[in-house]
Design a protein around this motif. Structure first.
Motif, PDB file in Angstrom:
ATOM      1  N   LYS B 220       0.875  -1.159   0.000  1.00  0.00           N
ATOM      2  CA  LYS B 220       0.000   0.000   0.000  1.00  0.00           C
ATOM      3  C   LYS B 220       0.917   1.215   0.000  1.00  0.00           C
ATOM      4  O   LYS B 220       1.811   1.326   0.833  1.00  0.00           O
ATOM      5  CB  LYS B 220      -0.900  -0.013   1.243  1.00  0.00           C
ATOM      6  CG  LYS B 220      -1.941   1.091   1.210  1.00  0.00           C
ATOM      7  CD  LYS B 220      -2.995   0.839   2.275  1.00  0.00           C
ATOM      8  CE  LYS B 220      -4.213   1.718   2.148  1.00  0.00           C
ATOM      9  NZ  LYS B 220      -4.028   3.151   2.078  1.00  0.00           N
ATOM     10  N   ARG B 222       2.151   4.371   1.019  1.00  0.00           N
ATOM     11  CA  ARG B 222       1.937   5.296   2.133  1.00  0.00           C
ATOM     12  C   ARG B 222       2.731   6.561   1.872  1.00  0.00           C
ATOM     13  O   ARG B 222       3.842   6.500   1.325  1.00  0.00           O
ATOM     14  CB  ARG B 222       2.431   4.664   3.435  1.00  0.00           C
ATOM     15  CG  ARG B 222       1.702   3.382   3.812  1.00  0.00           C
ATOM     16  CD  ARG B 222       0.495   3.699   4.647  1.00  0.00           C
ATOM     17  NE  ARG B 222      -0.261   2.487   4.971  1.00  0.00           N
ATOM     18  CZ  ARG B 222      -1.502   2.520   5.424  1.00  0.00           C
ATOM     19  NH1 ARG B 222      -2.134   3.659   5.583  1.00  0.00           N
ATOM     20  NH2 ARG B 222      -2.129   1.407   5.718  1.00  0.00           N
ATOM     21  N   ALA B 223       2.171   7.677   2.304  1.00  0.00           N
ATOM     22  CA  ALA B 223       2.842   8.953   2.068  1.00  0.00           C
ATOM     23  C   ALA B 223       4.237   8.972   2.713  1.00  0.00           C
ATOM     24  O   ALA B 223       5.197   9.469   2.147  1.00  0.00           O
ATOM     25  CB  ALA B 223       1.982  10.088   2.588  1.00  0.00           C
ATOM     26  N   GLY B 224       4.331   8.400   3.908  1.00  0.00           N
ATOM     27  CA  GLY B 224       5.634   8.311   4.563  1.00  0.00           C
ATOM     28  C   GLY B 224       6.297   9.655   4.852  1.00  0.00           C
ATOM     29  O   GLY B 224       7.506   9.794   4.761  1.00  0.00           O
ATOM     30  N   ARG B 225       5.490  10.656   5.200  1.00  0.00           N
ATOM     31  CA  ARG B 225       6.044  11.974   5.528  1.00  0.00           C
ATOM     32  C   ARG B 225       6.490  11.994   6.986  1.00  0.00           C
ATOM     33  O   ARG B 225       5.661  11.912   7.888  1.00  0.00           O
ATOM     34  CB  ARG B 225       4.968  13.048   5.337  1.00  0.00           C
ATOM     35  CG  ARG B 225       4.593  13.319   3.903  1.00  0.00           C
ATOM     36  CD  ARG B 225       5.539  14.333   3.281  1.00  0.00           C
ATOM     37  NE  ARG B 225       5.534  15.608   3.993  1.00  0.00           N
ATOM     38  CZ  ARG B 225       4.704  16.607   3.681  1.00  0.00           C
ATOM     39  NH1 ARG B 225       3.834  16.494   2.717  1.00  0.00           N
ATOM     40  NH2 ARG B 225       4.773  17.741   4.354  1.00  0.00           N
ATOM     41  N   ILE B 226       7.783  12.072   7.206  1.00  0.00           N
ATOM     42  CA  ILE B 226       8.278  12.073   8.581  1.00  0.00           C
ATOM     43  C   ILE B 226       8.636  13.493   9.007  1.00  0.00           C
ATOM     44  O   ILE B 226       9.406  14.175   8.347  1.00  0.00           O
ATOM     45  CB  ILE B 226       9.506  11.137   8.735  1.00  0.00           C
ATOM     46  CG1 ILE B 226       9.206   9.744   8.140  1.00  0.00           C
ATOM     47  CG2 ILE B 226       9.920  11.028  10.198  1.00  0.00           C
ATOM     48  CD1 ILE B 226       8.089   8.963   8.785  1.00  0.00           C
ATOM     49  N   ALA B 245      -5.395  14.522   3.868  1.00  0.00           N
ATOM     50  CA  ALA B 245      -6.115  13.258   4.125  1.00  0.00           C
ATOM     51  C   ALA B 245      -7.613  13.515   4.310  1.00  0.00           C
ATOM     52  O   ALA B 245      -8.421  12.590   4.186  1.00  0.00           O
ATOM     53  CB  ALA B 245      -5.526  12.570   5.344  1.00  0.00           C
TER      54      ALA B 245
END
Ligand SMILES: Cc1cc2nc3c(=O)[nH]c(=O)nc-3n(C[C@H](O)[C@H](O)[C@H](O)COP(=O)(O)OP(=O)(O)OC[C@H]3O[C@@H](n4cnc5c(N)ncnc54)[C@H](O)[C@@H]3O)c2cc1C
Ligand SMILES: Nc1ncnc2c1ncn2[C@@H]1O[C@H](COP(=O)(O)O)[C@@H](O)[C@H]1O
Lengths: 325, 248
Positions: B220, B222-226, B245
């Motif tokens: 999937k 995922r944006a993965g914005r850390i 979102a």
């Protein structure tokens, strides 16, 4: 394929949301296959079925019997079996909740039909229904089809979208009187104990979970407050449940509950595979963890690297500002 | 009491899953197998019932020769008898259910324990299917159980709470965490289990009700914005949830 039948479940004066999801999935399949679809409810009320038209369902069979006033899985399977025969239905959909997961395979066995549980995708393709379901705790997924003429499926709650149709559709409800005797009630519900005042993770749109990083039960109000700000439910990792800080009913993961909310917020949770097994199909995942290398950051949409004791209260205030809760 | 416990052999839950060369099943290289975690609650509950009421506990599995390892573990936990219903290729759940039902008909148990789900295919159907084939009741996802006066009173997890279900015996109970704390086998029992007999019989065949077409590792996106933990970062998170979102 001839006809799709969707099992509808009432809750007070309404249907459960998972029933609307199942109706929408049935409608898509029925349109693809060019066949009709109908709903089946046991001892339903007018009130309960009145909104199915909004989702494009026009035919509902209401199987009524006084013996079904208290729920019995063995008797319900028998009722469904009779309705399936009388409707000549060959595709049966259930919401994969506690009741559906127990009942669907019973019905499949009665029909000598193939069953696929916990589907996350259903598609009509080349004359058959192609299903996808997570296996190995969500670490992989299989594409699978049923070979028997009759096919039974259950759908993971919160994964299929309940879509309304334009305009209103008139609903025809047909009463059906099943043949039942006391002997069919080999198992029946005698009582239901509600988790008072608390929203269950299985029914929540938003879940805020705490992990070992929360350090003690006395700090859990941080998690509760954030959950309240979102209007969501409180969850927990196994580490938290094993430590006795929270009840098992809140545990998310392989030996807890499998959830699929719109938003899952993991606070002080490392992201062990067994935890991910229970929440990886959530639509949006937020992680708050002080360790930038925590595995949870590999599966999240948004992450905050920081001390949850500082971050969570601030986040709570800011969320409240928007939601007004 | 005549107690039957159905156990299933699965990869250890921490195992990394890779798709095998056939594209339909997992790569089994280097995998360590264990008893499906929920089935351990079944073994434990069976043993406790026997300790209270007397009787025998039989552990049965449908699987290949390799499944003798989990039967040995069950023997080490002190079940009386272990049975392997031998099937060389993995078939579908219907096949397993028919075989379990066939065996159960032969030994006529007063109660059958299974796990909530087998944590390989997570098929979630065996208890309901087998009980239907046997014409007996079942209760799924049970976290508390009392057996008395020829009936089972079970507490089971449902959305928003717990349900109490009464079932007549014989019945099938599928076990959930919380039901008990499974015992660890003791070293002398592990040694003894090594030489205990395992009854092996051939599986009956059934037609294939479901066919797996393919297996994949879901990716999937995922944006993965850390982000960091400054006030600006928290503001940004709230903005993302609100505007990107569209959740709040
Ligand atoms: C058969 C089996 C079944 C299992 N089933 C489940 C299950 O259903 N559910 C489940 O959750 N687990 C399950 N587990 C356990 C799982 O393997 C992990 O042990 C567990 O999920 C760890 O919980 P945790 O993330 O809360 O704790 P930890 O792994 O200890 O992680 C704590 C995290 O908190 C962070 N942290 C610490 N302090 C702070 C702070 N001040 N601010 C921010 N972050 C902080 C740390 O960096 C760390 O990443 C199972 C295990 C097995 C073997
Ligand atoms: N191959 C098998 N042999 C014996 N019991 C099984 C087997 N597969 C599943 N079971 C039992 O059925 C339960 C539920 O499995 P499932 O319905 O496959 O998720 C398991 O926890 C076991 O108790």
């Amino acid at each position: 394929m001839n006809k799709i039948l969707v099992f509808l479940e009432g809750q007070a004066n309404k249907l459960k949301r998972s029933s609307f999801e199942a109706i929408s999935a049935a409608r898509t399949l029925a349109t693809g296959a060019g066949i009709p679809f109908a709903g089946i409810i046991i001892n339903g009320t007018k009130e309960q079925v009145k909104s199915v038209g909004d989702y494009g369902l026009s035919d509902v069979v209401n199987a009524k019997h006084e013996l079904m006033e208290t729920y019995s899985s063995t008797a319900a399977a028998n009722v469904l079996h009779q309705v399936i025969q009388s409707e000549n239905a060959d595709v049966i959909l259930f919401a994969g909740n506690a009741k559906g997961l127990e009942l669907a395979p019973r019905v499949a066995a009665k029909l000598e039909a193939g069953y696929i549980g916990d589907c996350v995708e259903l598609e009509f393709r080349d004359g058959n229904i192609i299903a996808k379901k997570p296996v190995y705790a969500g670490k992989s997924q299989i594409t699978v089809k049923v070979n028997s003429d009759r096919k039974v499926y259950s759908l993971r709650p919160n994964v299929f979208t309940a879509t309304k149709v334009d305009g209103t559709i008139a609903i025809t409800t047909k009463d059906y009187a099943p043949n039942l005797s006391e002997d069919d009630k080999k198992a029946f519900v005698t009582a239901m104990m509600k988790n008072e005042g608390k929203m269950d993770v299985l029914e929540a749109d938003i879940i805020v979970s705490g992990g070992r990083g929360i350090k003690g039960t006395e700090n859990y109000n941080l998690i509760e407050n954030l959950a309240a700000a979102f209007g969501g439910a409180v969850g927990a990792s196994r580490a938290v449940v094993d430590a006795g800080w929270r009840p098992h009913s809140e545990q998310v993961g392989q030996t807890g509950k499998t959830v699929s909310p719109t938003l899952y917020v993991a606070c002080g949770i490392s992201g062990a595979v067994q935890h991910l097994a229970g929440m990886s199909t959530s639509k949006v995942i937020v992680a708050i963890n002080k360790d930038k290398d925590a595995p949870i950051f590999k599966v999240c949409d948004y992450g905050i690297v920081g001390d949850l004791f500082a971050v969570v209260p601030k986040l709570t205030e800011k969320v409240k500002h928007i939601t007004g809760k | 009491m005549n107690i039957l416990v159905c156990i299933s052999r699965v990869p250890d839950t921490a195992t990394r899953i890779l798709v095998g060369p056939d594209g339909k099943t997992i790569d089994t290289q280097g995998i360590k197998y264990v008893i499906s975690p929920y089935d351990e609650y079944g073994i434990e509950e069976g043993l406790r019932l026997k300790e209270k009421n007397g009787g025998t506990v039989t552990a049965v599995t449908v699987g290949s020769e390799g499944s003798t390892d989990i039967l040995r573990t069950a023997l080490a936990m002190c079940v009386d008898k272990a049975v392997l219903i031998k099937a060389d290729t993995h078939k579908d759940s219907y096949f397993v259910a028919k075989n379990l039902a066939e065996y159960a008909k032969e030994i006529n148990p007063d109660i059958i324990f299974m796990g909530r789900q087998s944590v390989d295919y997570d098929s979630l159907q065996m208890p309901s299917m087998v009980s239907e084939f046997l014409g007996i009741p079942s209760v799924s996802v049970v976290s508390k159980l009392t057996i008395a006066d020829g009936k089972a009173t079970a507490e089971r997890d449902v959305e928003g709470g717990k349900e109490i279900v009464e079932a007549s015996l014989p019945c099938i109970i599928s076990c959930q965490k919380g039901l008990n704390e499974p015992r660890y086998p003791k070293l002398p029992d592990i040694m003894k289990a090594k030489s205990k007999p395992i009854e092996t019989r051939e599986a009956i065949q059934t037609d294939e009700k479901v066919t797996v077409l393919g297996m994949s590792i879901p990716l999937k996106q995922r944006a993965g914005r850390i982000l960091g933990d400054g006030d600006g970062d928290i503001d940004e998170l709230v903005r993302l949830l609100h505007e990107e979102a569209k959740i709040i």
